[in-house]
Scaffold this motif. Sequence first.
Motif, PDB file in Angstrom:
ATOM      1  N   ARG A  45       0.833  -1.192   0.000  1.00 42.05           N
ATOM      2  CA  ARG A  45       0.000   0.000   0.000  1.00 42.05           C
ATOM      3  C   ARG A  45       0.872   1.248   0.000  1.00 42.05           C
ATOM      4  O   ARG A  45       1.833   1.361   0.768  1.00 42.05           O
ATOM      5  N   GLU A  46       0.539   2.201  -0.874  1.00 45.95           N
ATOM      6  CA  GLU A  46       1.320   3.421  -0.981  1.00 45.95           C
ATOM      7  C   GLU A  46       0.419   4.644  -0.893  1.00 45.95           C
ATOM      8  O   GLU A  46      -0.735   4.625  -1.308  1.00 45.95           O
ATOM      9  N   GLY A  47       0.974   5.716  -0.362  1.00 46.85           N
ATOM     10  CA  GLY A  47       0.228   6.951  -0.228  1.00 46.85           C
ATOM     11  C   GLY A  47       0.022   7.647  -1.558  1.00 46.85           C
ATOM     12  O   GLY A  47       0.845   7.550  -2.475  1.00 46.85           O
ATOM     13  N   VAL A  48      -1.071   8.370  -1.667  1.00 47.88           N
ATOM     14  CA  VAL A  48      -1.401   9.135  -2.863  1.00 47.88           C
ATOM     15  C   VAL A  48      -1.541  10.615  -2.537  1.00 47.88           C
ATOM     16  O   VAL A  48      -0.858  11.464  -3.108  1.00 47.88           O
ATOM     17  N   SER A  49      -2.428  10.933  -1.585  1.00 46.49           N
ATOM     18  CA  SER A  49      -2.712  12.326  -1.274  1.00 46.49           C
ATOM     19  C   SER A  49      -3.328  12.437   0.109  1.00 46.49           C
ATOM     20  O   SER A  49      -3.858  11.466   0.651  1.00 46.49           O
TER      21      SER A  49
END
Length: 128
Positions: A45-49
């Motif tokens: 899982r990776e951050g977007v905004s």
Amino acid sequence: EVQLVESGGGLVQVGESLRLSCTVSGFTFDDYAIAWFRQAPGKGREGVSCIAPTDGRAYYTDPVKGRFAISSDKVKNTMYLQMNSLKPEDTAVYYCAAEWGDDCMDFEDNDHSAMDYWGNGTLVTVSS
């Protein structure tokens, strides 16, 4: 019960746009930072905004800067993620998440484990 519900995902072609929505219920909207994360098949899982609860400042990770825009509607208790110029590598399940606090510091530190609540996700597929 606290709930975050995403909507707006779907199948699009390269270069097209989508707008995702995250509707929040069960807590005071202004007390939480609201963030978007994504997870592609076989990847973490990776951050977007993220948007801060007090001053409304927005934060973006490098892969989406200049293409995505986050905004919120306090009356509707809804956060939006406008996604433009979509690429195949944007294909993922997109999740909204909420953390109690007045800033997006944990998001900036890439600490998704600090989020207090999560939605169930909405799938975005960008065909090549």
